[in-house]
Design an enzyme around this catalytic site. Structure first.
Site, PDB file in Angstrom:
ATOM      1  N   ARG A 172      17.326  55.332   3.919  1.00 54.11           N
ATOM      2  CA  ARG A 172      17.299  56.476   4.834  1.00 54.11           C
ATOM      3  C   ARG A 172      16.036  56.452   5.682  1.00 54.11           C
ATOM      4  O   ARG A 172      14.938  56.214   5.201  1.00 54.11           O
ATOM      5  CB  ARG A 172      17.359  57.778   4.039  1.00 54.11           C
ATOM      6  CG  ARG A 172      17.317  59.052   4.899  1.00 54.11           C
ATOM      7  CD  ARG A 172      15.920  59.647   4.980  1.00 54.11           C
ATOM      8  NE  ARG A 172      15.910  60.953   5.662  1.00 54.11           N
ATOM      9  CZ  ARG A 172      14.821  61.629   5.982  1.00 54.11           C
ATOM     10  NH1 ARG A 172      13.629  61.141   5.681  1.00 54.11           N
ATOM     11  NH2 ARG A 172      14.904  62.780   6.597  1.00 54.11           N
ATOM     12  N   SER A 174       3.563  63.932   0.503  1.00 55.95           N
ATOM     13  CA  SER A 174       4.681  63.601   1.388  1.00 55.95           C
ATOM     14  C   SER A 174       4.308  62.524   2.406  1.00 55.95           C
ATOM     15  O   SER A 174       5.106  62.159   3.251  1.00 55.95           O
ATOM     16  CB  SER A 174       5.148  64.857   2.121  1.00 55.95           C
ATOM     17  OG  SER A 174       4.068  65.398   2.855  1.00 55.95           O
ATOM     18  N   THR A 233       4.890  59.212   7.221  1.00 56.39           N
ATOM     19  CA  THR A 233       5.540  59.977   6.151  1.00 56.39           C
ATOM     20  C   THR A 233       6.133  59.030   5.122  1.00 56.39           C
ATOM     21  O   THR A 233       6.340  57.848   5.399  1.00 56.39           O
ATOM     22  CB  THR A 233       6.656  60.873   6.728  1.00 56.39           C
ATOM     23  OG1 THR A 233       7.168  61.720   5.706  1.00 56.39           O
ATOM     24  CG2 THR A 233       7.800  60.043   7.296  1.00 56.39           C
ATOM     25  N   THR A 283       5.353  65.622   7.117  1.00 54.96           N
ATOM     26  CA  THR A 283       4.875  64.493   7.908  1.00 54.96           C
ATOM     27  C   THR A 283       3.463  64.789   8.371  1.00 54.96           C
ATOM     28  O   THR A 283       3.143  65.942   8.631  1.00 54.96           O
ATOM     29  CB  THR A 283       5.778  64.310   9.162  1.00 54.96           C
ATOM     30  OG1 THR A 283       7.126  64.143   8.743  1.00 54.96           O
ATOM     31  CG2 THR A 283       5.348  63.127  10.002  1.00 54.96           C
ATOM     32  N   THR A 343       7.664  68.004  12.451  1.00 58.59           N
ATOM     33  CA  THR A 343       7.753  67.861  10.995  1.00 58.59           C
ATOM     34  C   THR A 343       8.923  68.699  10.502  1.00 58.59           C
ATOM     35  O   THR A 343       9.303  69.677  11.147  1.00 58.59           O
ATOM     36  CB  THR A 343       6.449  68.297  10.305  1.00 58.59           C
ATOM     37  OG1 THR A 343       6.549  68.025   8.901  1.00 58.59           O
ATOM     38  CG2 THR A 343       6.171  69.776  10.486  1.00 58.59           C
ATOM     39  N   GLY A 344       9.484  68.322   9.359  1.00 63.50           N
ATOM     40  CA  GLY A 344      10.566  69.115   8.792  1.00 63.50           C
ATOM     41  C   GLY A 344      11.779  68.286   8.430  1.00 63.50           C
ATOM     42  O   GLY A 344      11.650  67.130   8.022  1.00 63.50           O
TER      43      GLY A 344
END
Length: 312
Positions: A200, A40, A190, A172, A223-224
């Protein structure tokens, strides 16, 4: 502070050998980019709808409040390095897209293909599966059953799309560095969400969302689910709460709670550290994500320590 042992070691040894907190953040994030941690971060992961991997990163100097960020960066592996170049070689804070890549090449970064066999396989399997999951809504053809190109559809009523709470589809590398003189820096890197709409940009390169640093209060990194989290500037909020006297764990928890109030099912976590070296973390509890792990290096231990926090 972060989740990956080798990168914590790199950052810590950078500090111990006389490097700045900015050097530490950059060194750790760059190692994660090169090693494609979790798939990621860095090249060859999270292909977008067109199969391309693009990168987002930021770095912030808590002494001067300068920051540098890149978003939708193409063909350059070292996103955190380009973010620092934006901070140190321009008066701007963020560069995006194709122009950010041109800037990077002018600054001496090497352009190379970020696609790998792995990312191409992820992409081709996604196409075979009728482009599921994707992040479209109120379009035709029906995005839950077919690929685009899509056109807007007048929505008589909003259809609630199923939540993509896949904790592996986006993550991330986030980092906070603090030295003995009280200098604070923070950074992130990320490759965003797998199968994202091209162009995006998530929370990671947004100052105050992905990370924030202020040497008079502390630092935070998140993060998330960046599309949701960036609307609440959780890293900025956590630092301000620490400035007002909250301990890092409480500051992190309040920042997550603010988002939970509106999006109870979001996937996300935040780490916080204050100027005295105390730290904490918090996460939102969703299916498959009940605990958040992060790494800490400090003078109390010879090796990076794996810490965990129960989500709430």
């Amino acid at each position: 502070i972060w989740r990956y042992e080798h990168f914590t070691e790199d950052a810590w040894s950078t500090l111990q050998s006389g490097g700045s907190v900015l050097d530490a953040v950059q060194m750790g994030c760059a190692r994660c980019e090169m090693e494609q941690c979790d798939g990621s971060v860095g090249y060859g992961g999270s292909p977008d709808e067109s199969g391309e991997t693009t990168l987002d990163a930021m770095i912030m100097n808590g002494d001067t409040m300068e920051a540098g960020a890149v978003a939708d960066l193409r063909r350059i592996k070292n996103a955190i390095g380009v973010a620092r170049a934006v901070m140190e070689h321009t008066d701007h804070t963020m560069l995006a897209g194709e122009s950010a890549s041109v800037f990077a090449e002018n600054m001496g970064f090497v352009a190379e293909d970020l696609t790998t066999n792995k990312s191409m396989n992820i992409f081709s399997e996604w196409l075979k599966g009728n482009c599921q999951p994707n992040y479209r809504k109120n379009v035709f053809p029906d995005p839950s059953k077919s690929c685009g190109p899509y056109k807007p559809r007048a929505a008589l009523k909003q259809h609630k799309r199923p939540q993509h709470a896949n904790t592996r589809s986006h993550d991330t590398i986030g980092m906070i560095a603090l030295d003995r003189d009280g200098h604070v820096a923070a950074g992130t890197s990320t490759n965003g969400m797998t199968h994202k709409v091209p162009g995006r940009v998530g929370d990671s390169p947004i100052i105050g969302a992905g990370a924030y640093a202020d040497s008079s209060a502390g630092g935070a990194a998140a993060t998330g689910d960046g599309d949701v989290m960036m609307r609440f500037l959780p890293s900025y909020l956590a630092v301000e709460l620490m400035r007002a006297g909250a301990d890092p764990s409480a500051a992190c928890k309040t920042a997550i709670s603010r988002i939970k109030r509106h999006y109870s099912e979001f996937f996300g976590a935040i780490i916080c550290a204050n100027t005295t070296g105390h730290y904490g973390a918090a996460c939102n509890k969703v299916a498959g994500f009940s605990q958040f792990h992060y790494m800490v290096s400090n003078s109390e231990s010879d090796t990076p320590l794996l810490k965990s926090v129960d989500c709430f």
